[in-house]
Design a protein around this motif. Structure first.
Motif, PDB file in Angstrom:
ATOM      1  N   ALA A  87       0.877  -1.216   0.055  1.00 38.79           N
ATOM      2  CA  ALA A  87       0.115   0.054  -0.038  1.00 38.79           C
ATOM      3  C   ALA A  87       0.980   1.230  -0.076  1.00 38.79           C
ATOM      4  O   ALA A  87       0.560   2.143  -0.639  1.00 38.79           O
ATOM      5  CB  ALA A  87      -0.881  -0.140   1.315  1.00 38.79           C
ATOM      6  N   GLU A  88       1.895   1.301   0.803  1.00 37.54           N
ATOM      7  CA  GLU A  88       2.777   2.464   0.827  1.00 37.54           C
ATOM      8  C   GLU A  88       3.544   2.468  -0.551  1.00 37.54           C
ATOM      9  O   GLU A  88       3.686   3.720  -1.072  1.00 37.54           O
ATOM     10  CB  GLU A  88       3.955   2.246   1.896  1.00 37.54           C
ATOM     11  CG  GLU A  88       4.904   3.321   2.090  1.00 37.54           C
ATOM     12  CD  GLU A  88       6.183   3.089   2.837  1.00 37.54           C
ATOM     13  OE1 GLU A  88       6.788   3.877   3.379  1.00 37.54           O
ATOM     14  OE2 GLU A  88       6.249   1.679   2.963  1.00 37.54           O
ATOM     15  N   TYR A  89       3.971   1.498  -1.074  1.00 34.66           N
ATOM     16  CA  TYR A  89       4.641   1.648  -2.485  1.00 34.66           C
ATOM     17  C   TYR A  89       3.840   2.299  -3.414  1.00 34.66           C
ATOM     18  O   TYR A  89       4.104   3.094  -4.380  1.00 34.66           O
ATOM     19  CB  TYR A  89       5.095   0.310  -2.769  1.00 34.66           C
ATOM     20  CG  TYR A  89       5.776   0.235  -4.198  1.00 34.66           C
ATOM     21  CD1 TYR A  89       7.071   0.556  -4.417  1.00 34.66           C
ATOM     22  CD2 TYR A  89       4.797  -0.181  -5.408  1.00 34.66           C
ATOM     23  CE1 TYR A  89       7.324   0.561  -5.776  1.00 34.66           C
ATOM     24  CE2 TYR A  89       5.095  -0.165  -6.648  1.00 34.66           C
ATOM     25  CZ  TYR A  89       6.514   0.044  -6.785  1.00 34.66           C
ATOM     26  OH  TYR A  89       7.208   0.002  -8.140  1.00 34.66           O
ATOM     27  N   ILE A  90       2.404   1.811  -3.440  1.00 35.63           N
ATOM     28  CA  ILE A  90       1.415   2.327  -4.581  1.00 35.63           C
ATOM     29  C   ILE A  90       1.207   3.605  -4.340  1.00 35.63           C
ATOM     30  O   ILE A  90       1.152   4.277  -5.289  1.00 35.63           O
ATOM     31  CB  ILE A  90       0.275   1.315  -4.622  1.00 35.63           C
ATOM     32  CG1 ILE A  90       0.470  -0.174  -5.189  1.00 35.63           C
ATOM     33  CG2 ILE A  90      -0.882   1.914  -5.213  1.00 35.63           C
ATOM     34  CD1 ILE A  90      -0.435  -1.309  -4.975  1.00 35.63           C
ATOM     35  N   ALA A 104      -6.375  15.785  -3.722  1.00 41.04           N
ATOM     36  CA  ALA A 104      -4.963  14.923  -3.238  1.00 41.04           C
ATOM     37  C   ALA A 104      -5.210  13.632  -2.927  1.00 41.04           C
ATOM     38  O   ALA A 104      -6.249  13.046  -2.568  1.00 41.04           O
ATOM     39  CB  ALA A 104      -4.627  15.625  -2.086  1.00 41.04           C
ATOM     40  N   LEU A 105      -4.141  12.569  -3.084  1.00 43.03           N
ATOM     41  CA  LEU A 105      -4.348  11.348  -2.969  1.00 43.03           C
ATOM     42  C   LEU A 105      -4.486  11.261  -1.388  1.00 43.03           C
ATOM     43  O   LEU A 105      -3.829  12.061  -0.615  1.00 43.03           O
ATOM     44  CB  LEU A 105      -2.861  10.715  -3.424  1.00 43.03           C
ATOM     45  CG  LEU A 105      -2.820   9.246  -3.214  1.00 43.03           C
ATOM     46  CD1 LEU A 105      -3.865   8.525  -3.993  1.00 43.03           C
ATOM     47  CD2 LEU A 105      -1.109   9.006  -3.732  1.00 43.03           C
ATOM     48  N   SER A 106      -5.275  10.583  -1.266  1.00 45.36           N
ATOM     49  CA  SER A 106      -5.691  10.502   0.416  1.00 45.36           C
ATOM     50  C   SER A 106      -5.451   8.843   1.218  1.00 45.36           C
ATOM     51  O   SER A 106      -4.905   8.991   2.228  1.00 45.36           O
ATOM     52  CB  SER A 106      -7.461  10.460   0.463  1.00 45.36           C
ATOM     53  OG  SER A 106      -7.900  10.447   2.059  1.00 45.36           O
ATOM     54  N   LEU A 107      -5.653   7.647   0.309  1.00 44.08           N
ATOM     55  CA  LEU A 107      -5.634   6.546   1.051  1.00 44.08           C
ATOM     56  C   LEU A 107      -5.557   5.497  -0.061  1.00 44.08           C
ATOM     57  O   LEU A 107      -5.864   5.877  -1.239  1.00 44.08           O
ATOM     58  CB  LEU A 107      -6.850   6.313   1.649  1.00 44.08           C
ATOM     59  CG  LEU A 107      -6.954   4.871   2.373  1.00 44.08           C
ATOM     60  CD1 LEU A 107      -6.239   4.657   3.417  1.00 44.08           C
ATOM     61  CD2 LEU A 107      -8.496   4.755   2.855  1.00 44.08           C
ATOM     62  N   VAL A 108      -4.467   4.569   0.012  1.00 44.76           N
ATOM     63  CA  VAL A 108      -4.405   3.559  -0.719  1.00 44.76           C
ATOM     64  C   VAL A 108      -4.705   2.279   0.143  1.00 44.76           C
ATOM     65  O   VAL A 108      -4.017   1.965   1.201  1.00 44.76           O
ATOM     66  CB  VAL A 108      -3.159   3.127  -1.294  1.00 44.76           C
ATOM     67  CG1 VAL A 108      -2.866   1.951  -1.993  1.00 44.76           C
ATOM     68  CG2 VAL A 108      -2.724   4.378  -2.338  1.00 44.76           C
ATOM     69  N   GLU A 109      -5.652   1.249  -0.305  1.00 39.96           N
ATOM     70  CA  GLU A 109      -6.014   0.089   0.593  1.00 39.96           C
ATOM     71  C   GLU A 109      -5.385  -1.246  -0.380  1.00 39.96           C
ATOM     72  O   GLU A 109      -5.830  -1.180  -1.671  1.00 39.96           O
ATOM     73  CB  GLU A 109      -7.539   0.025   0.742  1.00 39.96           C
ATOM     74  CG  GLU A 109      -7.842   1.162   1.616  1.00 39.96           C
ATOM     75  CD  GLU A 109      -9.290   1.114   1.488  1.00 39.96           C
ATOM     76  OE1 GLU A 109     -10.079   0.846   2.676  1.00 39.96           O
ATOM     77  OE2 GLU A 109     -10.010   1.461   0.733  1.00 39.96           O
ATOM     78  N   VAL A 110      -4.979  -1.871   0.070  1.00 39.36           N
ATOM     79  CA  VAL A 110      -4.433  -3.450  -0.317  1.00 39.36           C
ATOM     80  C   VAL A 110      -5.278  -4.468   0.246  1.00 39.36           C
ATOM     81  O   VAL A 110      -5.002  -4.826   1.451  1.00 39.36           O
ATOM     82  CB  VAL A 110      -3.087  -3.549  -0.112  1.00 39.36           C
ATOM     83  CG1 VAL A 110      -2.558  -4.704  -0.924  1.00 39.36           C
ATOM     84  CG2 VAL A 110      -2.478  -2.494  -1.122  1.00 39.36           C
ATOM     85  N   PHE A 111      -5.968  -5.115  -0.595  1.00 40.04           N
ATOM     86  CA  PHE A 111      -6.747  -6.591  -0.040  1.00 40.04           C
ATOM     87  C   PHE A 111      -5.991  -7.684  -0.500  1.00 40.04           C
ATOM     88  O   PHE A 111      -5.859  -7.956  -1.507  1.00 40.04           O
ATOM     89  CB  PHE A 111      -8.195  -6.379  -0.529  1.00 40.04           C
ATOM     90  CG  PHE A 111      -9.113  -5.524  -0.199  1.00 40.04           C
ATOM     91  CD1 PHE A 111     -10.238  -5.707   0.794  1.00 40.04           C
ATOM     92  CD2 PHE A 111      -9.020  -4.023  -0.524  1.00 40.04           C
ATOM     93  CE1 PHE A 111     -10.981  -4.737   1.125  1.00 40.04           C
ATOM     94  CE2 PHE A 111      -9.984  -3.078  -0.185  1.00 40.04           C
ATOM     95  CZ  PHE A 111     -10.821  -3.533   0.920  1.00 40.04           C
ATOM     96  N   GLU A 112      -5.514  -8.532   0.420  1.00 37.29           N
ATOM     97  CA  GLU A 112      -4.945  -9.712   0.216  1.00 37.29           C
ATOM     98  C   GLU A 112      -6.043 -10.718   0.023  1.00 37.29           C
ATOM     99  O   GLU A 112      -6.293 -11.677  -0.999  1.00 37.29           O
ATOM    100  CB  GLU A 112      -4.011 -10.340   1.362  1.00 37.29           C
ATOM    101  CG  GLU A 112      -2.793  -9.575   1.180  1.00 37.29           C
ATOM    102  CD  GLU A 112      -1.773 -10.402   1.990  1.00 37.29           C
ATOM    103  OE1 GLU A 112      -0.439 -10.093   1.797  1.00 37.29           O
ATOM    104  OE2 GLU A 112      -2.237 -11.057   3.055  1.00 37.29           O
TER     105      GLU A 112
END
Length: 123
Positions: A87-90, A104-112
């Motif tokens: 998520a940080e990388y993206i 502005a970019l606010s949040l990236v969520e990564v679902f495994e």
């Protein structure tokens, strides 16, 4: 405050170092990623940000991640491409690709999986 979000998928393998469990073994996921932007103003078309711009930038980031071993991506050189670090990388890579002021970019969520999600934001 307005928000807009896009959602896309990519497939990749990884393994976690110092995990002490089955995830230390090479395995894969079909990751679902949600990217959210926020802002207080809409453009003259009544939109915060064109979904197509967000989707295109995210697909560009996925070119580095899709169908690879994430442990081979230099950002994860410490051997831990956890969902949190993905998520940080993206987030970092999306910031490089987006020029969407005043949003502005606010949040990236990564679902495994549908039940397991990690996120990253600067707040």
């Amino acid at each position: 405050m307005y928000t807009a979000r896009v959602e896309e998928w990519f497939a990749a393998a990884h393994f976690l170092v110092n995990f002490h469990g089955k995830c230390e073994n090479l395995h894969g996921h079909n990751y679902k990623v949600r990217v959210t932007v926020k802002g207080t103003e809409l453009d003259e078309g009544g939109m915060l940000c064109d979904f197509g711009i967000l989707k295109s930038a995210l697909k560009d980031v996925f070119k580095e991640l899709d169908h690879c071993n994430l442990n081979d991506v230099p950002f994860f050189s410490d051997g831990n491409p956890s969902a949190e670090r993905i998520a940080e990388y993206i987030f970092i890579e999306m910031e490089k690709r987006l020029d969407i002021e005043p949003a502005a970019l606010s949040l990236v969520e990564v679902f495994e999986t549908e039940k397991h999600v990690a996120s990253y934001s600067r707040q």
